[in-house]
Design a protein around this motif. Structure first.
Motif, PDB file in Angstrom:
ATOM      1  N   PRO A 132       0.719  -1.219  -0.227  1.00 32.19           N
ATOM      2  CA  PRO A 132      -0.084   0.052  -0.063  1.00 32.19           C
ATOM      3  C   PRO A 132       1.026   1.114  -0.066  1.00 32.19           C
ATOM      4  CG  PRO A 132      -0.672  -1.557   1.763  1.00 32.19           C
ATOM      5  CD  PRO A 132       0.876  -1.905   1.305  1.00 32.19           C
ATOM      6  N   LYS A 133       0.089   2.322  -0.280  1.00 37.73           N
ATOM      7  CA  LYS A 133       0.941   3.621  -0.344  1.00 37.73           C
ATOM      8  C   LYS A 133       1.114   4.189   0.911  1.00 37.73           C
ATOM      9  CE  LYS A 133       0.420   8.428  -1.785  1.00 37.73           C
ATOM     10  NZ  LYS A 133      -0.470   9.313  -2.514  1.00 37.73           N
ATOM     11  N   MET A 134       2.562   4.566   1.430  1.00 39.02           N
ATOM     12  CA  MET A 134       2.698   5.103   2.604  1.00 39.02           C
ATOM     13  C   MET A 134       2.129   6.603   2.994  1.00 39.02           C
ATOM     14  SD  MET A 134       4.234   4.665   5.446  1.00 39.02           S
ATOM     15  CE  MET A 134       5.282   3.256   5.064  1.00 39.02           C
ATOM     16  N   THR A 135       1.548   6.590   4.116  1.00 39.48           N
ATOM     17  CA  THR A 135       1.002   7.696   4.549  1.00 39.48           C
ATOM     18  C   THR A 135       1.513   8.433   5.843  1.00 39.48           C
ATOM     19  OG1 THR A 135      -0.785   6.943   5.811  1.00 39.48           O
ATOM     20  CG2 THR A 135      -1.196   7.369   3.323  1.00 39.48           C
ATOM     21  N   ILE A 136       1.471   9.766   6.246  1.00 42.60           N
ATOM     22  CA  ILE A 136       1.866  10.138   7.525  1.00 42.60           C
ATOM     23  C   ILE A 136       1.334   9.409   8.557  1.00 42.60           C
ATOM     24  CG2 ILE A 136       1.905  12.331   8.991  1.00 42.60           C
ATOM     25  CD1 ILE A 136       3.487  12.565   6.491  1.00 42.60           C
ATOM     26  N   SER A 137       0.177   9.113   8.759  1.00 44.91           N
ATOM     27  CA  SER A 137      -0.664   8.196   9.734  1.00 44.91           C
ATOM     28  C   SER A 137       0.186   7.070   9.877  1.00 44.91           C
ATOM     29  CB  SER A 137      -2.186   8.316   9.529  1.00 44.91           C
ATOM     30  OG  SER A 137      -2.611   7.361  10.530  1.00 44.91           O
ATOM     31  N   ILE A 138       0.400   6.267   8.646  1.00 46.66           N
ATOM     32  CA  ILE A 138       0.824   5.010   8.752  1.00 46.66           C
ATOM     33  C   ILE A 138       2.148   5.181   9.302  1.00 46.66           C
ATOM     34  CG2 ILE A 138       1.674   2.773   7.526  1.00 46.66           C
ATOM     35  CD1 ILE A 138      -1.010   3.393   5.784  1.00 46.66           C
TER      36      ILE A 138
ATOM     37  N   GLN B 118       2.160  -7.565   5.221  1.00 48.43           N
ATOM     38  CA  GLN B 118       2.926  -8.152   6.395  1.00 48.43           C
ATOM     39  C   GLN B 118       4.443  -7.830   6.356  1.00 48.43           C
ATOM     40  OE1 GLN B 118       1.563  -8.919   9.145  1.00 48.43           O
ATOM     41  NE2 GLN B 118      -0.226  -9.780   8.828  1.00 48.43           N
ATOM     42  N   LEU B 119       5.227  -8.575   5.531  1.00 47.20           N
ATOM     43  CA  LEU B 119       6.468  -8.610   5.181  1.00 47.20           C
ATOM     44  C   LEU B 119       7.254  -7.179   5.268  1.00 47.20           C
ATOM     45  CD1 LEU B 119       7.330 -11.520   2.655  1.00 47.20           C
ATOM     46  CD2 LEU B 119       7.841 -11.369   5.013  1.00 47.20           C
ATOM     47  N   SER B 120       6.530  -6.313   4.265  1.00 49.11           N
ATOM     48  CA  SER B 120       6.965  -4.842   4.330  1.00 49.11           C
ATOM     49  C   SER B 120       6.612  -4.369   5.838  1.00 49.11           C
ATOM     50  CB  SER B 120       6.295  -4.000   3.199  1.00 49.11           C
ATOM     51  OG  SER B 120       6.600  -4.646   1.968  1.00 49.11           O
ATOM     52  N   LEU B 121       5.582  -4.232   6.438  1.00 47.19           N
ATOM     53  CA  LEU B 121       5.671  -3.757   7.569  1.00 47.19           C
ATOM     54  C   LEU B 121       6.586  -4.081   8.632  1.00 47.19           C
ATOM     55  CD1 LEU B 121       3.825  -1.964   9.618  1.00 47.19           C
ATOM     56  CD2 LEU B 121       2.190  -3.901   9.825  1.00 47.19           C
TER      57      LEU B 121
END
Length: 368
Positions: free
Chosen positions: A69-75, A215-218
């Motif tokens: 997914p796209k990275m956001t400030i909240s994430i 999951q792996l990226s996170l």
């Protein structure tokens, strides 16, 4: 021949989980030995999470290149918080608490994590309780039993249990034991603080994973976040170059073992078993790690095993199984059999994690 192969396939998850518990026990023993040899705990955390990030990142880049997914400030802020809760607060407090108590004692207390997570989930209304239902009663009772076992281990040490392989203490070991005795209560409180941080990590993880499902990226990003934040702390508390030096010794072994085995291999094996058996099956093997650590700790580290620790560890294990049984009733027959990729734990360590993945499932079921 076909029958024997079928039996082997049935036994494979059991072999894998026993192997996993030996790997987890090795993490406690190797980390404790390294800390006893003078390695700064925050330096170990830096190396541990850096190696874990390097191990997981290639798989994340290849396997999730189309689904990330796209990275956001909240994430981003949530990932930074997750990197602070698990690698820094949890591992930092747990390592210090382990130095002040023992590896076997720490592994026993860590079985309280699912119960602490349950309490925090209830506070934030992520977990529903219907006290009239038997499985809710089991979760509440199991939580109380687990916390009672932790309290018993804190307040009652009891006599030392002499193992057949025990040997007479040297002057150095006697002095170390006296130092540990002085900090026993403080060490326990630090380990419990680590449990609370770990549980908060799970609760925030269950929220983050809904927005960032790779999951792996996170997991890689959490390890990277933990590396950067722990490096800032480590540079402040350990300014000597010798404190960061790694040679062909226990320091290198601890960094590689905790990074590769505790994150890479553990992550993969847990995922394999979760696909067919689910998180309840995985969590049921956690007390085995406590037993292995108690045996290896007394042999390799010459740790003393107290009666209070044994009784408290048994009580905590009983409470753990009660909570796990209650959670299994929550989701029996409600989850799709092929929901495997999202069951994997997102973390850089290898302790009692799998029971808490059910929180993630609850959020997905509610949002579906």
């Amino acid at each position: 021949m076909a029958l024997s192969m079928a039996n082997f396939d049935k036994l494979t998850p059991y072999f894998l989980m026993v192997f996993l518990q030996f790997g987890s026990a090795g993490m406690y023993i190797i980390s404790m030995a390294t800390l006893n040899h003078g390695m700064n705990r925050y330096v170990l955390i830096v190396y541990r999470n850096a190696i874990a990030a390097l191990v997981l990142a290639p798989f994340a880049l290849i396997l999730e290149r189309k689904t990330r997914p796209k990275m956001t400030i909240s994430i981003f802020l949530q990932i930074m918080t997750l990197g602070f809760l698990e690698p820094i607060v949890d591992q930092g407090f747990t390592y210090l608490g382990m130095e002040w108590t023992s590896a076997s004692y720490t592994s026993a207390i860590m079985n309280a994590v699912p119960s602490v997570t349950f309490v925090i989930a209830v506070i934030f209304r992520l977990e529903q309780i219907n006290i009239k239902e038997i499985h809710s009663q089991a979760k509440v009772l199991g939580t109380l039993v687990t916390l009672g076992g932790a309290l018993l281990m804190t307040l009652y040490k009891g006599p030392v249990l002499n193992m057949p392989w025990s040997h007479t203490e040297s002057h150095h070991e006697s002095s170390s034991s006296e130092s540990a005795d002085k900090h026993w209560v403080a060490g326990t409180l630090l380990i419990l603080l680590g449990c609370v941080a770990w549980s908060c990590f799970y609760v925030l993880q269950s929220i983050t994973i809904k927005k960032y499902g790779a999951q792996l990226s996170l997991s890689s990003l959490i390890c990277l976040s933990g590396t950067l934040q722990s490096a800032a702390i480590a540079l402040a508390v350990e300014r000597r170059a010798s404190g960061w030096a790694v040679g062909w010794n226990s320091r290198l072994l601890a960094a590689l073992y905790t990074g590769i085995v505790s994150s890479g291999i553990t992550y993969y094996v847990q995922g394999l078993v979760l696909r067919t058996k689910g998180p309840v099956f995985v969590t049921a093997f956690n007390p085995l790690c406590m037993i292995i650590v108690a045996i290896l700790g007394s042999i390799i580290l010459s740790e003393k095993l107290h009666l209070g620790s044994v009784i408290g560890g048994i009580i905590i294990a009983i409470g753990l199984y009660s909570v796990v049984w209650g959670k299994s009733k929550d989701y029996s027959g409600s989850l799709p059999a092929n929901d495997d990729a999202q069951q994997l734990p997102v973390t850089a360590s290898d302790k009692t994690k799998m029971v808490n993945t059910t929180i993630n499932n609850e959020h997905r079921a509610g949002s579906a």
